[in-house]
Design an enzyme around this catalytic site. Structure first.
Site, PDB file in Angstrom:
ATOM      1  N   HIS A 157      23.648  34.458 -19.288  1.00 42.71           N
ATOM      2  CA  HIS A 157      22.716  35.270 -17.642  1.00 42.71           C
ATOM      3  C   HIS A 157      23.587  36.553 -17.164  1.00 42.71           C
ATOM      4  O   HIS A 157      24.790  36.335 -16.914  1.00 42.71           O
ATOM      5  CB  HIS A 157      22.608  34.224 -17.276  1.00 42.71           C
ATOM      6  CG  HIS A 157      23.955  33.309 -16.399  1.00 42.71           C
ATOM      7  ND1 HIS A 157      24.094  32.188 -17.239  1.00 42.71           N
ATOM      8  CD2 HIS A 157      23.988  32.606 -15.290  1.00 42.71           C
ATOM      9  CE1 HIS A 157      26.038  31.325 -16.286  1.00 42.71           C
ATOM     10  NE2 HIS A 157      25.074  32.219 -15.558  1.00 42.71           N
ATOM     11  N   ARG A 205      17.421  38.328  -1.989  1.00 45.51           N
ATOM     12  CA  ARG A 205      17.150  37.194  -2.757  1.00 45.51           C
ATOM     13  C   ARG A 205      18.261  36.147  -2.828  1.00 45.51           C
ATOM     14  O   ARG A 205      19.346  36.528  -2.537  1.00 45.51           O
ATOM     15  CB  ARG A 205      18.042  37.460  -5.255  1.00 45.51           C
ATOM     16  CG  ARG A 205      17.511  36.116  -5.537  1.00 45.51           C
ATOM     17  CD  ARG A 205      18.022  36.194  -6.754  1.00 45.51           C
ATOM     18  NE  ARG A 205      18.642  35.301  -8.060  1.00 45.51           N
ATOM     19  CZ  ARG A 205      18.089  34.795  -8.187  1.00 45.51           C
ATOM     20  NH1 ARG A 205      16.592  34.860  -8.530  1.00 45.51           N
ATOM     21  NH2 ARG A 205      17.710  34.039  -8.894  1.00 45.51           N
ATOM     22  N   ASP A 259      29.082  30.270 -17.566  1.00 46.32           N
ATOM     23  CA  ASP A 259      29.524  29.519 -16.942  1.00 46.32           C
ATOM     24  C   ASP A 259      30.314  28.359 -17.226  1.00 46.32           C
ATOM     25  O   ASP A 259      30.025  28.167 -18.065  1.00 46.32           O
ATOM     26  CB  ASP A 259      28.526  29.194 -15.218  1.00 46.32           C
ATOM     27  CG  ASP A 259      27.359  30.265 -14.901  1.00 46.32           C
ATOM     28  OD1 ASP A 259      27.433  30.756 -14.458  1.00 46.32           O
ATOM     29  OD2 ASP A 259      26.383  28.738 -14.599  1.00 46.32           O
TER      30      ASP A 259
HETATM   31  C1  LIG Z   1      34.513  37.210 -13.849  1.00 43.62           C
HETATM   32  C2  LIG Z   1      34.220  36.384 -14.044  1.00 43.62           C
HETATM   33  C3  LIG Z   1      33.318  36.099 -12.085  1.00 43.62           C
HETATM   34  C4  LIG Z   1      34.057  33.902 -12.585  1.00 43.62           C
HETATM   35  C5  LIG Z   1      35.230  34.254 -13.355  1.00 43.62           C
HETATM   36  C6  LIG Z   1      34.639  35.647 -14.576  1.00 43.62           C
HETATM   37  O1  LIG Z   1      36.137  35.501 -15.085  1.00 43.62           O
HETATM   38  C7  LIG Z   1      33.567  34.868 -15.537  1.00 43.62           C
HETATM   39  C8  LIG Z   1      32.906  33.707 -14.741  1.00 43.62           C
HETATM   40  C9  LIG Z   1      32.598  33.867 -12.700  1.00 43.62           C
HETATM   41  C10 LIG Z   1      31.966  32.868 -12.663  1.00 43.62           C
HETATM   42  C11 LIG Z   1      30.476  32.276 -12.992  1.00 43.62           C
HETATM   43  C12 LIG Z   1      30.779  30.931 -12.200  1.00 43.62           C
HETATM   44  C13 LIG Z   1      30.988  30.840 -11.011  1.00 43.62           C
HETATM   45  O2  LIG Z   1      30.539  31.499  -9.880  1.00 43.62           O
HETATM   46  C14 LIG Z   1      32.091  30.708 -10.936  1.00 43.62           C
HETATM   47  C15 LIG Z   1      33.009  31.394  -9.465  1.00 43.62           C
HETATM   48  C16 LIG Z   1      32.821  30.510 -12.300  1.00 43.62           C
HETATM   49  O3  LIG Z   1      34.169  29.761 -11.658  1.00 43.62           O
HETATM   50  O4  LIG Z   1      33.121  31.356 -13.083  1.00 43.62           O
HETATM   51  C17 LIG Z   1      32.098  32.316 -11.225  1.00 43.62           C
HETATM   52  C18 LIG Z   1      34.296  33.214 -11.367  1.00 43.62           C
HETATM   53  C19 LIG Z   1      33.245  33.925 -10.260  1.00 43.62           C
HETATM   54  O5  LIG Z   1      32.910  34.793  -9.308  1.00 43.62           O
HETATM   55  O6  LIG Z   1      34.709  34.429  -9.631  1.00 43.62           O
HETATM   56  O1  LIG Z   2      22.698  34.219  -8.438  1.00 39.46           O
HETATM   57  C1  LIG Z   2      21.775  33.729  -9.376  1.00 39.46           C
HETATM   58  O2  LIG Z   2      21.192  33.831  -9.432  1.00 39.46           O
HETATM   59  C2  LIG Z   2      23.440  33.688 -10.628  1.00 39.46           C
HETATM   60  C3  LIG Z   2      24.203  34.036 -10.495  1.00 39.46           C
HETATM   61  C4  LIG Z   2      25.310  32.857 -10.968  1.00 39.46           C
HETATM   62  O3  LIG Z   2      25.498  33.819 -12.683  1.00 39.46           O
HETATM   63  C5  LIG Z   2      26.933  32.845 -10.670  1.00 39.46           C
HETATM   64  O4  LIG Z   2      26.887  32.837  -9.897  1.00 39.46           O
HETATM   65  O5  LIG Z   2      27.418  32.214 -11.511  1.00 39.46           O
HETATM   66 FE   LIG Z   3      26.777  31.778 -13.828  1.00 37.93          FE
END
Ligand SMILES: C=C1C[C@]23C[C@@]1(O)CC[C@H]2[C@@]12CC[C@H](O)[C@@](C)(C(=O)O1)[C@H]2[C@@H]3C(=O)O
Ligand SMILES: O=C(O)CCC(=O)C(=O)O
Ligand SMILES: [Fe+2]
Length: 328
Positions: free
Chosen positions: A259, A270, A204
């Site tokens: 993760h 889930r 994250d």
């Molecule tokens: C592919 C991706 C989804 C994400 C942005 C990213 O490039 C890599 C990190 C992903 C994440 C994980 C945490 C949060 O769920 C999220 C909103 C974020 O800030 O980074 C998601 C991004 C997403 O779903 O757009």
């Molecule tokens: O849905 C989950 O249990 C984890 C999802 C996750 O890693 C995220 O939204 O960044």
């Molecule tokens: Fe995550």
């Protein structure tokens, strides 16, 4: 990650595989020692006796269950409207179209009901939805600040609010997400492959993530040795993840944890909810000076959260099915 030198090698130490469980009711000195060790060794811990009332959690669960059980035609009315990522999304995890077997709601966590990005979602739900989300976010935000202050104390930093002030900023870019991984329909001929994507491998980008899920498994974390370990959770407990920004602030002392979620294999769906604690978009992120000293040189350049977020969002998620990162 914006490194000024090659990525620090993660020490190949063999560790006993036991995910740290932290009891927040312990005394502060013991607690800070346990939390620091967990953040260094795993970038992850489970949190029990956290003090967030069970009613706040269950009201939140009911509210989002109500939302996800609506027909698709209703849910798509509040679909994210790119370039804004906020709103309802379905089988499309990131901006770059990564697919996963899930649907989700993503909300700006700061000023939930006044933020224009959230307007379509919040305004279209019953009032109890807004109250449940507001109460939940407020409770986990306070919990996050408490954890960050205990960390700063344990690291002997002169300003114990050095991390928590970032998310208390009125312009904090923290967000809140609920993921819903549908269960397998008993009568379906869905392939039972073990390698279907729920949510692909990633760390994250934010400071800290506080996750709560129901009792349906799927979450896995990677150890420093690159071993994937399943995380089982109690619906009343939380999981805490170190994000990339905290790794940089601590000059690599804490590691952000990679993760993923394997696609759901059970009939029950889930549901997970995450609070992603982030600074404001224009906040400069640099290693804290007290954590740079001879023998522990500076590992990261300075950047704004906005710059880092853009870079992180341009990456594709790692795939579970054996494709290399970067491949479609
Ligand atoms: C592919 C991706 C989804 C994400 C942005 C990213 O490039 C890599 C990190 C992903 C994440 C994980 C945490 C949060 O769920 C999220 C909103 C974020 O800030 O980074 C998601 C991004 C997403 O779903 O757009
Ligand atoms: O849905 C989950 O249990 C984890 C999802 C996750 O890693 C995220 O939204 O960044
Ligand atoms: Fe995550």
């Amino acid at each position: 990650m914006f490194l000024s030198s090659p990525s620090p090698l993660r020490t190949k130490k063999t560790q006993a595989i036991g995910i740290p469980i932290i009891d927040l009711s312990l005394d502060t000195a013991t607690l800070s020692h346990h939390i620091i060790t967990a953040c260094q060794d795993y970038g992850f811990f489970k949190l029990v006796n956290h003090g967030v009332p069970i009613q706040v959690i269950s009201k939140m669960e009911e509210a989002v269950q109500g939302f996800f059980s609506k027909p698709s035609s209703e849910k798509v009315k509040v679909k994210a409207n790119p370039p804004s990522p906020f709103g309802y999304g379905c089988r499309n995890i990131g901006f770059n179209g990564d697919v996963g077997e899930l649907e989700y709601i993503l909300l700006q966590a700061n000023s939930l009901s006044t933020c224009s990005d959230n307007f379509s979602v919040v305004a279209n739900q019953p009032t109890n939805f807004r109250c449940a989300v507001e109460d939940y976010i407020q409770a986990v935000k306070e919990l996050t600040c408490e954890l960050l202050e205990i960390l700063a104390l344990g690291l002997s930093l002169p300003d114990t609010n050095v991390f928590s002030r970032l998310i208390q900023d009125v312009d904090s870019d923290s967000c809140f997400r609920v993921n819903h991984y549908p269960g397998i329909k008993p009568e379906s001929n869905q392939p039972k492959s073990d390698h279907r994507i729920g949510f692909g491998e990633h760390s994250d980008p934010q400071i800290f993530t506080i996750l709560r899920s129901n009792d349906v498994p799927g979450l896995q974390i990677s150890t420093v040795d690159g071993l994937w370990i399943p995380v089982t959770t109690e619906p009343t407990d939380f999981c805490v993840f170190v994000g990339d920004t905290l790794e940089v602030l601590t000059n690599g002392r804490f590691k952000s944890v990679r993760h993923r979620v394997m696609a759901n294999k059970s009939i029950k769906s889930r549901m997970s909810m995450m609070y992603f604690a982030a600074p404001s978009l224009n906040e400069w992120i640099s290693p804290i000076p007290q954590l740079i000293y001879p023998g522990n040189l500076r590992l990261y350049k300075s950047f704004t959260w906005n710059e880092y977020k853009k870079a992180a969002y341009s990456l594709r998620l790692g795939r579970i099915d054996g494709c290399r990162k970067g491949e479609v």
